[in-house]
Every structure is written in C-alpha cells, then in structure tokens.
Design a protein around this motif. Structure first.
Motif, PDB file in Angstrom:
ATOM      1  N   ASP A   1      38.887  31.278  45.007  1.00 28.88           N
ATOM      2  CA  ASP A   1      37.814  30.763  44.142  1.00 28.88           C
ATOM      3  C   ASP A   1      36.786  31.864  43.858  1.00 28.88           C
ATOM      4  OD1 ASP A   1      38.440  27.781  43.945  1.00 28.88           O
ATOM      5  OD2 ASP A   1      38.439  28.070  46.111  1.00 28.88           O
ATOM      6  N   GLN A   2      36.417  32.628  44.883  1.00 29.73           N
ATOM      7  CA  GLN A   2      35.463  33.716  44.690  1.00 29.73           C
ATOM      8  C   GLN A   2      36.044  34.802  43.790  1.00 29.73           C
ATOM      9  OE1 GLN A   2      34.978  34.371  48.964  1.00 29.73           O
ATOM     10  NE2 GLN A   2      32.823  33.806  48.813  1.00 29.73           N
ATOM     11  N   ILE A   3      37.333  35.090  43.955  1.00 32.13           N
ATOM     12  CA  ILE A   3      37.987  36.094  43.116  1.00 32.13           C
ATOM     13  C   ILE A   3      37.988  35.637  41.663  1.00 32.13           C
ATOM     14  CG2 ILE A   3      40.190  37.220  42.592  1.00 32.13           C
ATOM     15  CD1 ILE A   3      40.742  37.180  45.640  1.00 32.13           C
ATOM     16  N   LEU A   4      38.279  34.362  41.425  1.00 30.27           N
ATOM     17  CA  LEU A   4      38.259  33.828  40.061  1.00 30.27           C
ATOM     18  C   LEU A   4      36.866  33.949  39.449  1.00 30.27           C
ATOM     19  CD1 LEU A   4      39.638  32.324  37.720  1.00 30.27           C
ATOM     20  CD2 LEU A   4      38.994  30.186  38.828  1.00 30.27           C
ATOM     21  N   ARG A   5      35.827  33.616  40.217  1.00 28.66           N
ATOM     22  CA  ARG A   5      34.457  33.732  39.702  1.00 28.66           C
ATOM     23  C   ARG A   5      34.130  35.177  39.342  1.00 28.66           C
ATOM     24  NH1 ARG A   5      33.254  29.697  43.632  1.00 28.66           N
ATOM     25  NH2 ARG A   5      32.632  31.285  45.159  1.00 28.66           N
TER      26      ARG A   5
ATOM     27  N   LEU B   1      40.745  48.235  26.147  1.00 26.06           N
ATOM     28  CA  LEU B   1      41.064  47.779  27.498  1.00 26.06           C
ATOM     29  C   LEU B   1      39.926  48.144  28.435  1.00 26.06           C
ATOM     30  CD1 LEU B   1      44.803  48.889  27.830  1.00 26.06           C
ATOM     31  CD2 LEU B   1      43.958  46.597  27.357  1.00 26.06           C
ATOM     32  N   ALA B   2      39.754  47.355  29.468  1.00 24.19           N
ATOM     33  CA  ALA B   2      38.784  47.667  30.511  1.00 24.19           C
ATOM     34  C   ALA B   2      39.414  47.334  31.854  1.00 24.19           C
ATOM     35  CB  ALA B   2      37.502  46.873  30.317  1.00 24.19           C
ATOM     36  N   VAL B   3      38.908  47.962  32.913  1.00 29.87           N
ATOM     37  CA  VAL B   3      39.461  47.729  34.246  1.00 29.87           C
ATOM     38  C   VAL B   3      38.324  47.407  35.211  1.00 29.87           C
ATOM     39  CG1 VAL B   3      41.014  48.607  36.033  1.00 29.87           C
ATOM     40  CG2 VAL B   3      41.232  49.449  33.693  1.00 29.87           C
ATOM     41  N   PRO B   4      37.815  46.179  35.179  1.00 34.07           N
ATOM     42  CA  PRO B   4      36.804  45.792  36.166  1.00 34.07           C
ATOM     43  C   PRO B   4      37.423  45.700  37.550  1.00 34.07           C
ATOM     44  CG  PRO B   4      37.498  43.891  34.900  1.00 34.07           C
ATOM     45  CD  PRO B   4      38.132  45.093  34.256  1.00 34.07           C
ATOM     46  N   ILE B   5      36.593  45.894  38.566  1.00 33.11           N
ATOM     47  CA  ILE B   5      37.079  45.979  39.944  1.00 33.11           C
ATOM     48  C   ILE B   5      36.624  44.772  40.750  1.00 33.11           C
ATOM     49  CG2 ILE B   5      37.222  47.442  41.974  1.00 33.11           C
ATOM     50  CD1 ILE B   5      38.135  48.861  39.436  1.00 33.11           C
ATOM     51  N   VAL B   6      37.582  44.078  41.353  1.00 31.83           N
ATOM     52  CA  VAL B   6      37.254  43.009  42.302  1.00 31.83           C
ATOM     53  C   VAL B   6      37.089  43.680  43.662  1.00 31.83           C
ATOM     54  CG1 VAL B   6      37.967  40.841  43.349  1.00 31.83           C
ATOM     55  CG2 VAL B   6      38.593  41.335  40.970  1.00 31.83           C
ATOM     56  N   LYS B   7      35.866  43.718  44.156  1.00 33.13           N
ATOM     57  CA  LYS B   7      35.561  44.419  45.397  1.00 33.13           C
ATOM     58  C   LYS B   7      35.846  43.541  46.616  1.00 33.13           C
ATOM     59  CE  LYS B   7      33.783  48.032  43.208  1.00 33.13           C
ATOM     60  NZ  LYS B   7      32.358  48.382  43.241  1.00 33.13           N
ATOM     61  N   ASN B   8      36.231  44.186  47.716  1.00 30.41           N
ATOM     62  CA  ASN B   8      36.410  43.520  49.008  1.00 30.41           C
ATOM     63  C   ASN B   8      37.297  42.275  48.881  1.00 30.41           C
ATOM     64  OD1 ASN B   8      36.053  42.909  51.764  1.00 30.41           O
ATOM     65  ND2 ASN B   8      34.260  41.624  51.331  1.00 30.41           N
ATOM     66  N   VAL B   9      38.479  42.479  48.312  1.00 28.32           N
ATOM     67  CA  VAL B   9      39.381  41.358  48.004  1.00 28.32           C
ATOM     68  C   VAL B   9      39.726  40.535  49.241  1.00 28.32           C
ATOM     69  CG1 VAL B   9      41.741  40.809  47.291  1.00 28.32           C
ATOM     70  CG2 VAL B   9      40.367  42.380  45.932  1.00 28.32           C
ATOM     71  N   THR B  10      40.006  41.207  50.351  1.00 24.07           N
ATOM     72  CA  THR B  10      40.463  40.478  51.542  1.00 24.07           C
ATOM     73  C   THR B  10      39.363  39.613  52.154  1.00 24.07           C
ATOM     74  OG1 THR B  10      40.006  42.431  52.898  1.00 24.07           O
ATOM     75  CG2 THR B  10      42.247  42.162  52.080  1.00 24.07           C
ATOM     76  N   GLY B  11      38.112  39.890  51.816  1.00 22.40           N
ATOM     77  CA  GLY B  11      37.014  39.088  52.348  1.00 22.40           C
ATOM     78  C   GLY B  11      36.641  37.922  51.452  1.00 22.40           C
ATOM     79  N   LYS B  12      37.428  37.659  50.406  1.00 25.61           N
ATOM     80  CA  LYS B  12      37.083  36.622  49.436  1.00 25.61           C
ATOM     81  C   LYS B  12      38.185  35.579  49.324  1.00 25.61           C
ATOM     82  CE  LYS B  12      34.124  39.587  46.614  1.00 25.61           C
ATOM     83  NZ  LYS B  12      33.938  40.268  45.313  1.00 25.61           N
ATOM     84  N   SER B  13      37.789  34.371  48.971  1.00 22.13           N
ATOM     85  CA  SER B  13      38.741  33.303  48.699  1.00 22.13           C
ATOM     86  C   SER B  13      39.244  33.448  47.267  1.00 22.13           C
ATOM     87  CB  SER B  13      38.070  31.940  48.866  1.00 22.13           C
ATOM     88  OG  SER B  13      37.080  31.755  47.855  1.00 22.13           O
TER      89      SER B  13
END
Length: 217
Positions: A106-110, A92-104
């Motif tokens: 589409d950006q989160i998916l990328r 398992l790995a836990v990558p981090i989506v940074k600054n979630v509220t500043g992203k759409s």
C-alpha cells in the motif's frame, strides 16, 4: 526529461556494461484473483507494487543484483531503492521508490501515485529521482509482451515487466487450461553476474510474489 543526457547514459550503458538477458514465465491468474479480493475487501491495488516489493525482498537474498562495478571493484548498495520507468507520453522518467523492503504494498502504491502526479505537474522532488540501486521497466500497460531493457549506469541489472498474454497448458489431469502469463525478463551485467545467478534471482522474485499474495489474502 533531458533527452541529451538520457542519450549519453544509454550509450555509456551499452558500451561499458556487457549486457546479458534471461527470462522466466510468471503465471498471473493467482495475482489477479488476489487483486480482485484485495480491492473488494481493503483498498485499490495494482500488480506493480507487488512486483516491486517482491524484487526488493529478492535483492536482500541476492545482493549482487543490488550493486555496481567501479573499475575492478564490485560495490554492493546498503539501501534498496528501486527505480520505476514511467511513460509520460512524450518522455520517460524514472522515479525512485526508496527503502522498498521497509514498506508495505500500500505504501509503495502511494509512493508511485504521488511521484507520477508530481511528474505530470512538473513538481516532483529531485530526491525522488536519484539514488536508485535497481530498476524495473514496466510495460504491462502496453501491447509489448517481450522486450530487452537497458541497464542503468551505476546498477547491475534491470527487470523488464511486459504485458500479460494468454497461454494454453495441460494440467496434471490432462485437461487443457488457459493461463494468463507474463515474461519477466532480466538484463544483467555479465562481467560479474551469470545466467545461473540471474535465473536464481528471477525464481526468487516469483516465490516472493507468491508469498506476498499468500500472506495478504
């Protein structure tokens, strides 16, 4: 990928954080309708970025779920960085989506796709694996319909996102309808968070999901 360190973190979590758990039911039908329309008219999309974005917006309104206990102090994070538990088959790995509220979405998916690719190639940037403030454990691609995730040390809560299942309901006209639902579950630090706060947070997540699919339609 360090299983010994992961073991120590889990032991630390279960011995030092008093876990409590609560869940709510999310009706998936309108989300799937949104995804079908979105893919046909715009771009590829999955449900996970929508959930991540909704959680990020909810953490703004319920900041104590974006915090951690440091001895007798409760410290609230300034940033909202959401870790996503990814199953890589043998680890398992836990990558981090940074600054979630500043992203759409589409950006989160990328971000998710790029980090998953990096993990599979063992080329992910170390900075994408640290500084998480909240975690989502997504098992929607499995046969698991309910589970109780473990809170990560240095965080206040973790959202469990299992597989959807079908449920029969009765509408206002007395007709039997079949809904697709998922049980959103929240494990939280019961030393300073309670069930009422957790339920309010989950209700806000559901509302934010509805807002996203309404605004983007």
């Amino acid at each position: 990928g360090n299983s010994l360190e992961a073991k120590q973190l889990m032991i630390s979590s279960k011995t030092e954080i008093p876990h409590s758990y609560i869940e709510t039911e999310l009706i998936v039908n309108p989300i799937e309708s949104f995804l079908k329309h979105y893919i046909e008219s715009k771009n590829y999309m999955t449900i996970l970025p929508i959930v991540i974005k909704a959680v990020g917006e909810s953490l703004i309104k319920h900041e104590y779920f974006n915090s951690y206990r440091a001895n007798s102090e409760i410290r609230i994070y300034k940033d909202i960085n959401i870790g996503i538990v990814i199953d890589l088959g043998d680890k398992l790995a836990v990558p981090i989506v940074k600054n979630v509220t500043g992203k759409s979405i589409d950006q989160i998916l990328r971000d998710i796709l790029e980090m998953r690719k990096g993990l599979l190639q063992n080329k992910i940037d170390y900075h994408n694996l640290v500084s998480g403030t909240f975690t989502i454990s997504a098992l929607d691609h499995t046969d698991v319909i309910r589970f109780y995730p473990i809170i990560h040390p240095g965080q206040a809560a973790v959202l469990g996102f299992p597989k959807s299942s079908h449920k029969l309901d009765i509408n206002e006209e007395g007709e039997i309808i079949k809904n697709k639902v998922t049980n959103l579950g929240l494990s939280f630090d019961h030393s300073y968070l309670n069930a009422s706060m957790a339920m309010n947070f989950l209700n806000t997540v559901v509302i934010e999901i509805e807002n996203i699919i309404s605004d983007k339609s």
